[in-house]
Design a protein around this motif. Structure first.
Motif, PDB file in Angstrom:
ATOM      1  N   MET A   1       0.845  -1.189   0.000  1.00  0.00           N
ATOM      2  CA  MET A   1       0.000   0.000   0.000  1.00  0.00           C
ATOM      3  C   MET A   1       0.885   1.245   0.000  1.00  0.00           C
ATOM      4  N   PRO A   2       0.513   2.289  -0.726  1.00  0.00           N
ATOM      5  CA  PRO A   2       1.285   3.533  -0.714  1.00  0.00           C
ATOM      6  C   PRO A   2       1.338   4.126   0.689  1.00  0.00           C
ATOM      7  N   ASP A   3       2.400   4.870   0.993  1.00  0.00           N
ATOM      8  CA  ASP A   3       2.560   5.410   2.346  1.00  0.00           C
ATOM      9  C   ASP A   3       1.465   6.413   2.707  1.00  0.00           C
ATOM     10  N   PHE A   4       0.882   7.077   1.711  1.00  0.00           N
ATOM     11  CA  PHE A   4      -0.172   8.048   2.040  1.00  0.00           C
ATOM     12  C   PHE A   4      -1.471   7.372   2.480  1.00  0.00           C
ATOM     13  N   MET A   5      -1.517   6.030   2.378  1.00  0.00           N
ATOM     14  CA  MET A   5      -2.705   5.310   2.830  1.00  0.00           C
ATOM     15  C   MET A   5      -2.503   4.696   4.215  1.00  0.00           C
TER      16      MET A   5
ATOM     17  N   LEU B   1     -13.537   3.344   1.765  1.00  0.00           N
ATOM     18  CA  LEU B   1     -13.221   4.043   0.527  1.00  0.00           C
ATOM     19  C   LEU B   1     -11.715   4.005   0.239  1.00  0.00           C
ATOM     20  N   ILE B   2     -10.912   4.221   1.297  1.00  0.00           N
ATOM     21  CA  ILE B   2      -9.464   4.261   1.104  1.00  0.00           C
ATOM     22  C   ILE B   2      -8.881   2.861   0.942  1.00  0.00           C
ATOM     23  N   ASN B   3      -9.186   1.984   1.895  1.00  0.00           N
ATOM     24  CA  ASN B   3      -8.499   0.691   1.972  1.00  0.00           C
ATOM     25  C   ASN B   3      -9.051  -0.369   1.029  1.00  0.00           C
ATOM     26  N   PHE B   4     -10.232  -0.137   0.487  1.00  0.00           N
ATOM     27  CA  PHE B   4     -10.768  -1.101  -0.471  1.00  0.00           C
ATOM     28  C   PHE B   4     -10.900  -0.484  -1.858  1.00  0.00           C
ATOM     29  N   HIS B   5     -11.716   0.546  -1.988  1.00  0.00           N
ATOM     30  CA  HIS B   5     -11.996   1.103  -3.314  1.00  0.00           C
ATOM     31  C   HIS B   5     -10.782   1.824  -3.904  1.00  0.00           C
TER      32      HIS B   5
ATOM     33  N   ILE C   1      -6.003   1.783  -7.546  1.00  0.00           N
ATOM     34  CA  ILE C   1      -4.566   1.832  -7.812  1.00  0.00           C
ATOM     35  C   ILE C   1      -4.114   0.534  -8.483  1.00  0.00           C
ATOM     36  N   MET C   2      -4.640  -0.597  -8.028  1.00  0.00           N
ATOM     37  CA  MET C   2      -4.245  -1.889  -8.600  1.00  0.00           C
ATOM     38  C   MET C   2      -4.596  -1.991 -10.080  1.00  0.00           C
ATOM     39  N   ILE C   3      -5.782  -1.586 -10.452  1.00  0.00           N
ATOM     40  CA  ILE C   3      -6.195  -1.740 -11.850  1.00  0.00           C
ATOM     41  C   ILE C   3      -5.499  -0.751 -12.772  1.00  0.00           C
ATOM     42  N   ALA C   4      -4.788   0.221 -12.182  1.00  0.00           N
ATOM     43  CA  ALA C   4      -4.078   1.190 -13.009  1.00  0.00           C
ATOM     44  C   ALA C   4      -2.813   0.595 -13.626  1.00  0.00           C
ATOM     45  N   PHE C   5      -2.361  -0.548 -13.107  1.00  0.00           N
ATOM     46  CA  PHE C   5      -1.119  -1.149 -13.568  1.00  0.00           C
ATOM     47  C   PHE C   5      -1.360  -2.605 -13.966  1.00  0.00           C
TER      48      PHE C   5
ATOM     49  N   GLN D   1       0.519  -5.115 -13.792  1.00  0.00           N
ATOM     50  CA  GLN D   1       1.097  -6.077 -12.848  1.00  0.00           C
ATOM     51  C   GLN D   1       0.104  -6.534 -11.791  1.00  0.00           C
ATOM     52  N   SER D   2      -0.874  -5.688 -11.456  1.00  0.00           N
ATOM     53  CA  SER D   2      -1.818  -6.037 -10.395  1.00  0.00           C
ATOM     54  C   SER D   2      -3.270  -5.993 -10.855  1.00  0.00           C
ATOM     55  N   ALA D   3      -3.500  -5.766 -12.135  1.00  0.00           N
ATOM     56  CA  ALA D   3      -4.881  -5.747 -12.656  1.00  0.00           C
ATOM     57  C   ALA D   3      -5.381  -7.170 -12.876  1.00  0.00           C
ATOM     58  N   TRP D   4      -6.665  -7.309 -13.089  1.00  0.00           N
ATOM     59  CA  TRP D   4      -7.271  -8.629 -13.266  1.00  0.00           C
ATOM     60  C   TRP D   4      -8.496  -8.519 -14.166  1.00  0.00           C
ATOM     61  N   ASP D   5      -8.880  -9.664 -14.731  1.00  0.00           N
ATOM     62  CA  ASP D   5     -10.109  -9.810 -15.507  1.00  0.00           C
ATOM     63  C   ASP D   5     -10.316  -8.672 -16.516  1.00  0.00           C
ATOM     64  N   GLU D   6     -11.482  -8.007 -16.476  1.00  0.00           N
ATOM     65  CA  GLU D   6     -11.780  -7.024 -17.511  1.00  0.00           C
ATOM     66  C   GLU D   6     -10.829  -5.830 -17.470  1.00  0.00           C
ATOM     67  N   TRP D   7     -10.248  -5.556 -16.295  1.00  0.00           N
ATOM     68  CA  TRP D   7      -9.287  -4.448 -16.203  1.00  0.00           C
ATOM     69  C   TRP D   7      -7.977  -4.818 -16.912  1.00  0.00           C
ATOM     70  N   LEU D   8      -7.565  -6.070 -16.781  1.00  0.00           N
ATOM     71  CA  LEU D   8      -6.364  -6.518 -17.493  1.00  0.00           C
ATOM     72  C   LEU D   8      -6.626  -6.542 -18.999  1.00  0.00           C
ATOM     73  N   ASP D   9      -7.859  -6.862 -19.388  1.00  0.00           N
ATOM     74  CA  ASP D   9      -8.207  -6.817 -20.814  1.00  0.00           C
ATOM     75  C   ASP D   9      -8.009  -5.414 -21.385  1.00  0.00           C
ATOM     76  N   LEU D  10      -8.332  -4.382 -20.591  1.00  0.00           N
ATOM     77  CA  LEU D  10      -8.141  -3.005 -21.049  1.00  0.00           C
ATOM     78  C   LEU D  10      -6.660  -2.683 -21.230  1.00  0.00           C
ATOM     79  N   HIS D  11      -5.815  -3.200 -20.332  1.00  0.00           N
ATOM     80  CA  HIS D  11      -4.372  -3.016 -20.505  1.00  0.00           C
ATOM     81  C   HIS D  11      -3.897  -3.722 -21.778  1.00  0.00           C
ATOM     82  N   GLY D  12      -4.486  -4.885 -22.058  1.00  0.00           N
ATOM     83  CA  GLY D  12      -4.130  -5.579 -23.284  1.00  0.00           C
ATOM     84  C   GLY D  12      -4.456  -4.757 -24.518  1.00  0.00           C
ATOM     85  N   GLN D  13      -5.585  -4.069 -24.488  1.00  0.00           N
ATOM     86  CA  GLN D  13      -5.962  -3.231 -25.629  1.00  0.00           C
ATOM     87  C   GLN D  13      -4.951  -2.123 -25.875  1.00  0.00           C
TER      88      GLN D  13
END
Length: 367
Positions: A1-5, A47-51, A56-60, A62-74
């Motif tokens: 988790m980032p230090d600001f969290m 809101l902070i610790n889950f959403h 942040i995870m789906i932005a990269f 390395q940590s994205a999954w399912d339909e979010w990883l599909d968007l990175h593939g595009q």
């Protein structure tokens, strides 16, 4: 988790809220200010610790999954492979002149473990004077469940009187599951790496083969002299590629009908796609000690089969399946305490692979 969290649990947030109250306002648990602010602290913590964490995870990739990883593939022009239907050949025997329409369904027998598996004929066919004909079929359902052994497709969904016998002389193969997140990420990572070229080096051929659906690819350069390349292929199950997959890889790289889409370098005069030769490896474990309340020897064997399959890529890269790499996998299986002996093909020796050979799991017997 980032230090600001950090410091954002519900209790920490609520303590800060209570500390901000004026000194003459009651901040004790059960008091009106305490009870009114507690839900806000809970919502902010979620809101902070889950959403926010998931955002942040789906932005990269390395940590994205399912339909979010599909968007990175595009972003790198890649699409996840859908589940694939198994294909093969069914031999039908009957009266000459009997017509079998396209889409005729042949099937296996139902068992205690599952329902009948159905296959549709690809084209219409007529039994010739010889009384027998081979018909290309495709599984009705996609996935690994449609891979069947030889001589198991023996029925018709709607029987015809003039048909006397049905069988598949060879296994029907090629059915694979939808590409996993891990496998899709591996392909995305290659697109971002510096190893990608379009010159036709080994990395290019492997990437192109996987783009067409191959599970793995062995590059055999100059196998018939300069300007020739052979790709030795397995499917997503680690089994030798069937004709449909071989054609898909060849057409993807050579693109014989559209030279503008050709990936094969002009200097390469000939590309050959061949099914890998598999070396069956039988695994035996005796004296197995495990938590019998939560697992069984059969479940342990099944989990081991999945773990060892993940080693085959590295084994192929080094052309050796090492005993000391496989044996420790047992310690990674929940519930396993100890065992007496563990053997690969009846011994504790490494298994050496030739250049075009790929390891495959034979029998797994744990007792």
């Amino acid at each position: 988790m980032p230090d600001f969290m950090e410091g954002t649990s519900a209790d920490e947030i609520h303590r800060r809220m209570m500390a901000e109250l004026p000194d003459d306002i009651d901040d004790m648990p059960g008091g009106f200010p305490y009870d009114m602010t507690r839900p806000t602290a809970l919502e902010k913590a979620e809101l902070i610790n889950f959403h926010l964490a998931r955002a942040i995870m789906i932005a990269f990739p390395q940590s994205a999954w399912d339909e979010w990883l599909d968007l990175h593939g595009q972003q790198v022009h890649l699409t996840r492979h859908d589940a694939v239907h198994a294909t093969g050949t069914v031999t039908v025997t009957g009266s000459a002149g009997t017509v079998l329409a396209a889409g005729t369904v042949f099937c296996t027998t139902a068992t205690d473990d599952g329902p009948s598996i159905e296959f549709r004929s690809n084209e219409a066919a007529t039994i010739p004077d010889t009384g027998s004909i081979d018909i290309e079929v495709t599984a009705v359902e996609a996935g690994t469940g449609s891979n069947v052994k030889a001589d198991t497709v023996i029925l018709m969904l709607k029987p015809i009187n003039n048909i006397t016998a049905i069988t598949n002389k060879e296994s029907i193969t090629g059915g694979t599951e939808r590409e996993s997140n891990d496998d899709f990420y591996d392909r995305i990572a290659v697109e971002y790496s510096n190893s990608m070229t379009y010159l036709g080096n080994d990395t290019d051929y492997k990437r192109w083969a996987k783009e067409a659906g191959a599970g793995d690819c062995i590059v055999d350069p100059a196998w018939k002299g300069p300007g020739t390349v052979r790709l030795v292929l397995v499917d997503g199950n680690g089994q030798p590629a069937n004709k449909e997959l071989l054609d898909a890889v060849f057409n993807h790289i050579v693109s014989p009908d559209d030279r503008a889409a050709r990936l094969l370098p002009t200097g390469c005069a000939e590309l050959t796609c061949a099914a890998a030769t598999t070396v069956k490896v039988d695994y035996t474990c005796t004296g197995l000690i495990y938590d019998s309340e939560h697992t069984t020897a059969e479940e342990i064997a099944s989990q081991f089969g999945e773990l060892v399959k993940a080693l085959y890529g590295e084994a192929k890269a080094n052309n050796v399946l090492r005993y000391n790499d496989v044996r420790p996998l047992l310690a990674d299986i929940p519930g396993v305490t100890d065992f007496s002996t563990f053997l690969m093909n009846g011994s504790m020796n490494n298994i050496t692979l030739a250049n075009i050979e790929y390891p495959a799991t034979g029998t797994v017997k744990f007792s």
